[in-house]
Scaffold this motif. Sequence first.
Motif, short mmCIF file in Angstrom:
data_model
loop_
_atom_site.label_atom_id
_atom_site.label_comp_id
_atom_site.label_asym_id
_atom_site.label_seq_id
_atom_site.Cartn_x
_atom_site.Cartn_y
_atom_site.Cartn_z
N MET A 1 0.85 -1.19 0.00
CA MET A 1 0.00 0.00 0.00
C MET A 1 0.89 1.24 0.00
O MET A 1 1.88 1.30 0.70
CB MET A 1 -0.89 0.05 1.24
CG MET A 1 -1.97 -0.98 1.30
SD MET A 1 -3.19 -0.55 2.53
CE MET A 1 -4.49 -0.02 1.46
N THR A 2 0.43 2.22 -0.74
CA THR A 2 1.16 3.48 -0.77
C THR A 2 0.70 4.38 0.38
O THR A 2 -0.32 4.12 1.03
CB THR A 2 0.92 4.21 -2.10
OG1 THR A 2 -0.45 4.61 -2.16
CG2 THR A 2 1.27 3.32 -3.29
N THR A 3 1.44 5.43 0.61
CA THR A 3 1.09 6.39 1.64
C THR A 3 -0.27 7.02 1.35
O THR A 3 -1.08 7.24 2.24
CB THR A 3 2.17 7.47 1.75
OG1 THR A 3 3.43 6.83 1.99
CG2 THR A 3 1.87 8.44 2.88
N ASP A 4 -0.54 7.30 0.07
CA ASP A 4 -1.82 7.89 -0.30
C ASP A 4 -2.98 6.94 0.01
O ASP A 4 -4.04 7.38 0.48
CB ASP A 4 -1.84 8.25 -1.79
CG ASP A 4 -0.97 9.44 -2.12
OD1 ASP A 4 -0.60 10.19 -1.18
OD2 ASP A 4 -0.65 9.64 -3.31
N ASP A 5 -2.79 5.64 -0.25
CA ASP A 5 -3.83 4.65 0.07
C ASP A 5 -4.11 4.61 1.56
O ASP A 5 -5.27 4.54 1.99
CB ASP A 5 -3.41 3.26 -0.41
CG ASP A 5 -3.37 3.14 -1.92
OD1 ASP A 5 -4.06 3.94 -2.61
OD2 ASP A 5 -2.66 2.24 -2.42
N ILE A 6 -3.06 4.64 2.35
CA ILE A 6 -3.21 4.60 3.80
C ILE A 6 -3.94 5.84 4.31
O ILE A 6 -4.88 5.76 5.10
CB ILE A 6 -1.84 4.43 4.49
CG1 ILE A 6 -1.26 3.05 4.17
CG2 ILE A 6 -1.96 4.64 6.00
CD1 ILE A 6 0.17 2.85 4.60
N LEU A 7 -3.52 7.01 3.82
CA LEU A 7 -4.17 8.26 4.24
C LEU A 7 -5.63 8.31 3.81
O LEU A 7 -6.49 8.77 4.56
CB LEU A 7 -3.40 9.46 3.71
CG LEU A 7 -2.04 9.72 4.35
CD1 LEU A 7 -1.32 10.86 3.63
CD2 LEU A 7 -2.18 10.01 5.83
N LEU A 8 -5.93 7.83 2.61
CA LEU A 8 -7.31 7.80 2.14
C LEU A 8 -8.16 6.87 3.01
O LEU A 8 -9.26 7.23 3.42
CB LEU A 8 -7.37 7.35 0.68
CG LEU A 8 -8.77 7.21 0.08
CD1 LEU A 8 -9.48 8.57 0.06
CD2 LEU A 8 -8.69 6.62 -1.32
N GLY A 9 -7.64 5.69 3.31
CA GLY A 9 -8.37 4.74 4.15
C GLY A 9 -8.62 5.27 5.55
O GLY A 9 -9.73 5.19 6.08
N VAL A 10 -7.58 5.84 6.16
CA VAL A 10 -7.73 6.39 7.51
C VAL A 10 -8.68 7.59 7.49
O VAL A 10 -9.56 7.73 8.35
CB VAL A 10 -6.35 6.78 8.10
CG1 VAL A 10 -6.51 7.56 9.39
CG2 VAL A 10 -5.51 5.53 8.34
N GLY A 11 -8.56 8.44 6.48
CA GLY A 11 -9.44 9.60 6.36
C GLY A 11 -10.89 9.21 6.19
O GLY A 11 -11.78 9.79 6.83
N LEU A 12 -11.16 8.23 5.33
CA LEU A 12 -12.53 7.76 5.15
C LEU A 12 -13.08 7.14 6.43
O LEU A 12 -14.24 7.37 6.79
CB LEU A 12 -12.59 6.72 4.02
CG LEU A 12 -12.55 7.26 2.60
CD1 LEU A 12 -12.43 6.12 1.60
CD2 LEU A 12 -13.78 8.08 2.31
N THR A 13 -12.25 6.40 7.14
CA THR A 13 -12.69 5.79 8.38
C THR A 13 -13.07 6.85 9.42
O THR A 13 -14.13 6.78 10.04
CB THR A 13 -11.58 4.87 8.95
OG1 THR A 13 -11.27 3.87 7.98
CG2 THR A 13 -12.02 4.20 10.24
N VAL A 14 -12.22 7.83 9.58
CA VAL A 14 -12.48 8.91 10.54
C VAL A 14 -13.72 9.69 10.13
O VAL A 14 -14.59 10.00 10.95
CB VAL A 14 -11.25 9.82 10.70
CG1 VAL A 14 -11.58 11.06 11.50
CG2 VAL A 14 -10.11 9.05 11.36
N ALA A 15 -13.84 10.02 8.84
CA ALA A 15 -14.99 10.79 8.36
C ALA A 15 -16.29 10.02 8.58
O ALA A 15 -17.29 10.60 9.04
CB ALA A 15 -14.81 11.13 6.89
N LEU A 16 -16.30 8.73 8.27
CA LEU A 16 -17.50 7.93 8.49
C LEU A 16 -17.84 7.83 9.97
O LEU A 16 -19.01 7.92 10.36
CB LEU A 16 -17.32 6.52 7.90
CG LEU A 16 -17.44 6.42 6.39
CD1 LEU A 16 -17.04 5.02 5.92
CD2 LEU A 16 -18.85 6.75 5.94
N ALA A 17 -16.83 7.63 10.81
CA ALA A 17 -17.08 7.49 12.25
C ALA A 17 -17.64 8.78 12.84
O ALA A 17 -18.63 8.77 13.58
CB ALA A 17 -15.79 7.10 12.97
#
Length: 159
Positions: A1-17
């Motif tokens: 996984m790239t850094t962008d993938d990780i940031l996108l996943g974490v960002g989506l998780t936080v936004a949804l939560a």
Amino acid sequence: MTTDDILLGVGLTVALAVGCQILASRLRIPALLLLLLAGFTAGALTGDIHPDQLLGPAFSPLVSVSVAIILYDAGLGLDLRHLRGATRAVVVRLMVLGVVLTWGAVVLLGPDLLGVPVAVASMIGVILVVSGPTVVGPLLEHVRPSEKARRGSNWPAGS
């Protein structure tokens, strides 16, 4: 996984939560309901949110610490001094029988129904047992059953 993938996943998780928490407070429903729905939906519809891939080897210890914090918080909220007489006896029976029956049923039925080894079924049973108070408590706070329902006075004698 790239850094962008990780940031996108974490960002989506936080936004949804955060979104689920805000929406739940406005709708006056337990946030857990929306969090579960959002988690299942995001997991099924996107390829961006996979905690085990986002966190790598830190995933398992982080889950363990999170569960410990949830259980610790739930334990702090328990006050058995508020329970008296028949209510205390009912709660104790529910706790003891609930734990044994839930865990036992999953261990006995899990291998056949889910096709998992007994050890995995045992772990699933333990998870179901310990998640009960943290899930049921907020739901009961939202529903606020009547005194008659809490006492169980509408049940037939001897039940």
